[in-house]
Design a protein around this motif. Sequence first.
Motif, PDB file in Angstrom:
ATOM      1  N   TYR A  16      27.619   6.542  -6.525  1.00  0.00           N
ATOM      2  CA  TYR A  16      26.386   6.668  -7.306  1.00  0.00           C
ATOM      3  C   TYR A  16      25.777   8.056  -7.166  1.00  0.00           C
ATOM      4  N   ARG A  17      25.912   8.672  -6.013  1.00  0.00           N
ATOM      5  CA  ARG A  17      25.410  10.036  -5.852  1.00  0.00           C
ATOM      6  C   ARG A  17      26.175  10.998  -6.756  1.00  0.00           C
ATOM      7  N   CYS A  18      27.483  10.805  -6.856  1.00  0.00           N
ATOM      8  CA  CYS A  18      28.283  11.634  -7.764  1.00  0.00           C
ATOM      9  C   CYS A  18      27.849  11.418  -9.207  1.00  0.00           C
ATOM     10  N   TYR A  19      27.567  10.166  -9.568  1.00  0.00           N
ATOM     11  CA  TYR A  19      27.174   9.869 -10.948  1.00  0.00           C
ATOM     12  C   TYR A  19      25.808  10.463 -11.283  1.00  0.00           C
ATOM     13  N   SER A  20      24.840  10.310 -10.391  1.00  0.00           N
ATOM     14  CA  SER A  20      23.505  10.835 -10.663  1.00  0.00           C
ATOM     15  C   SER A  20      23.512  12.356 -10.758  1.00  0.00           C
ATOM     16  N   ASN A  21      24.251  13.012  -9.877  1.00  0.00           N
ATOM     17  CA  ASN A  21      24.356  14.472  -9.971  1.00  0.00           C
ATOM     18  C   ASN A  21      25.101  14.907 -11.231  1.00  0.00           C
ATOM     19  N   GLU A  32      22.636  14.767 -14.016  1.00  0.00           N
ATOM     20  CA  GLU A  32      21.674  15.866 -13.923  1.00  0.00           C
ATOM     21  C   GLU A  32      22.237  17.143 -14.536  1.00  0.00           C
ATOM     22  N   VAL A  33      23.503  17.434 -14.244  1.00  0.00           N
ATOM     23  CA  VAL A  33      24.116  18.626 -14.828  1.00  0.00           C
ATOM     24  C   VAL A  33      24.244  18.483 -16.336  1.00  0.00           C
ATOM     25  N   GLU A  34      24.633  17.310 -16.806  1.00  0.00           N
ATOM     26  CA  GLU A  34      24.767  17.095 -18.246  1.00  0.00           C
ATOM     27  C   GLU A  34      23.420  17.232 -18.949  1.00  0.00           C
ATOM     28  N   ALA A  35      22.367  16.662 -18.353  1.00  0.00           N
ATOM     29  CA  ALA A  35      21.053  16.709 -18.994  1.00  0.00           C
ATOM     30  C   ALA A  35      20.431  18.093 -18.939  1.00  0.00           C
ATOM     31  N   ILE A  41      26.934  20.427  -8.972  1.00  0.00           N
ATOM     32  CA  ILE A  41      28.093  21.022  -9.642  1.00  0.00           C
ATOM     33  C   ILE A  41      29.389  20.452  -9.073  1.00  0.00           C
ATOM     34  N   VAL A  42      29.445  20.259  -7.763  1.00  0.00           N
ATOM     35  CA  VAL A  42      30.647  19.681  -7.150  1.00  0.00           C
ATOM     36  C   VAL A  42      30.866  18.259  -7.648  1.00  0.00           C
ATOM     37  N   CYS A  43      29.796  17.483  -7.730  1.00  0.00           N
ATOM     38  CA  CYS A  43      29.916  16.109  -8.231  1.00  0.00           C
ATOM     39  C   CYS A  43      30.295  16.090  -9.707  1.00  0.00           C
ATOM     40  N   TRP A  44      29.762  17.037 -10.473  1.00  0.00           N
ATOM     41  CA  TRP A  44      30.113  17.097 -11.896  1.00  0.00           C
ATOM     42  C   TRP A  44      31.598  17.418 -12.073  1.00  0.00           C
ATOM     43  N   MET A  45      32.134  18.296 -11.246  1.00  0.00           N
ATOM     44  CA  MET A  45      33.550  18.642 -11.342  1.00  0.00           C
ATOM     45  C   MET A  45      34.459  17.482 -10.959  1.00  0.00           C
TER      46      MET A  45
END
Length: 671
Positions: A552-557, A560-563, A406-410
């Motif tokens: 890349y960790r921010c992108y993958s997380n 995950e939230v989007e999917a 969630i933090v990475c998605w924000m």
Amino acid sequence: MDFGNESLDIDEPDFLEYSDWYIDDGLDPTSPPADVTSCDPTIPVDLYHMCAAGASFAVLVFLSFLVKRRRLCKGCCGGAPGLLHPVGFLECDYHRGIAAAVFGVLFCSLCMVVLDDNPLPFITKSPQETKEYWKITALLYYPVLYYPLLACATVKGKLGYLPGSLLSWLHFSILLCQKVECPLSPKLYKYYSLLRSLPQLLCLAFLSLVYPLLLVRSGKTSRNLPWHRCPANKYYTDYLKILLRKKPPRNSVSTGQLSLWPRIKTLMRSYIYVPMEGFRIPTSLVVSMTVAIVSIYQFALLLVVYVVPTLQKMRAGIQEQISYTLEGFGVNLSENRSEVINIVKYYIWTVEVCYVSAVSVSCFFTLSTLMRSMVLHRDNLQALHRGDTQKVCNQKRYIRPSQSAIVCWMSFTSYQAAFVCLGLLIQQLVFFICFLLFAFLVVVPILYGQKLIIFRVLENMWPFWLTLILVVLIQNLTARLLFLQKDGKQLSITNRRSLYIFTYLLFTYNVLIGVIAGVWRVVFTALYNIVHFCRLDLGLINRGAEFLDPGYRCYSNFLEVEASQSHPVMKAFCFLLLKSQSSGRSCNDRGKSVEEGIQLVPDQKCTKMTKSKRALARWCLTYTLLNNPSLVNCRRSTVCSPTNIITNGELKSSSKLSTNIFVKSELREKS
């Protein structure tokens, strides 16, 4: 001998002339031009912000009372007022263009906060001790100022589009009038303020056109309105229909059999995002790409404006005294003083050309990599929708939201803008150094016939380089003609005795070739990582250590939230359940309709459906729900839990229709 009283015999005018070379004249290379005077627009900046902040607050209060949160004080005015969310990032029925435009305006405001002396327009001539505090406050002021521009779009009605039109017209008209009245600015470059405001003016002009168009079309219904929001249930069901329909057979043509022009077209298509039928890119990605493009423009403009005018002033200020300065350092370009001035001016012009070329090439590579990332965003999202987590996460795991996700998605959009600016700066420095070396070691020596250092080195070492080239050619020719034998369609190694002899004799040469290959590996890896630094979808380190890459960790997380939260199949299934519950049919009919997937068939003829079509619809629906990241947890932990399935011999309050389908999918998976 009295050295203390000894006086130097120096002519006074000559001494003053030569001493002026080393006196700082107090002119800052970035000082404002002399022809730029202070300009006061008709509507001052502080008055404009006071009116805009008041209007934004009034609109926000009006929308908060208009759309009520019916949780508190139900008997008073129909409920308590609530703050509207700016945009539904995980939904698909919001206008993505409005969100992208507002974020573009917000990023332009961030550039003003960082660079201007007065970050808050209300406070002028603030002391140096409190300037940083005002900048921190301004970082929150501008998001609050433009908050209603997004909140008006969430109302999805005339009462929201009307204040949105008024606000966008207010911001755009006043900003345009200010820039027309006062286009010049004493900051860095006389046209820098005007050039910096162009993306902000374009975004505000887009908002001032879209909101009135939405206001006019809000009462109309059309399937294909380019400026209108797409109904969520229609998008999700259409996506599911396209996903489950029969695919036409593809002609399997290998890439190696394609000619040159089809390969070029395939490469160009891989860098151009073409919309796909039934698939919409998420709102967060659209916003992040818009902010990335605006950040490229703003940062490239800052790089050019900060250096190029300084080089031009230096070139215009070259005088005859520069020859004496160069002779003092032992540099003698020519005996003629005027020729020395021309050579120095030419050198400074060369540096300017190299700098502008480096900025242009950096912007081109950054834009091309961002275009390529848009294509890969869609591929990665589709892979996660299928349940293929190894393509993105490099391992098989369940996709579920977590604290870090969630933090990475924000912070994904902010990370993208920051990485673009930092990557553009690094690319510009590297390309500038490369262009300078090429210009002053190759181009300028060839034109003037002097300082041919690199050519002399090559001339002295040509036997060594020729030997290494011959060794590489010999190894390739012998490997192709002597050590490989074709048996049918397979290649096998032959003449092994000769292979062993050549391997031993060429060992020392291969060591030297390995040193050159190692240097090339370092250079190529550095250039590759520098060019692709702004791409968050690409890990810049080994696949096993990608979790150490914060981008890349921010992108993958983020994916995950989007999917997990906006899976189209899951949303379509939920809409079908809601539609079946809202219809007037019985419970058994509703369950049979949802379970058999009648809504997924283009021609909804329930009475004429055969058993084979019914079984096919059941299997397709089960297959799409089987690997759905949003429903994996529901299958195992919620549905299969004894406390949630059976209570006194009956199913608990969870949806019986969903449970029936999930249990059938579990049985099919185990079988």
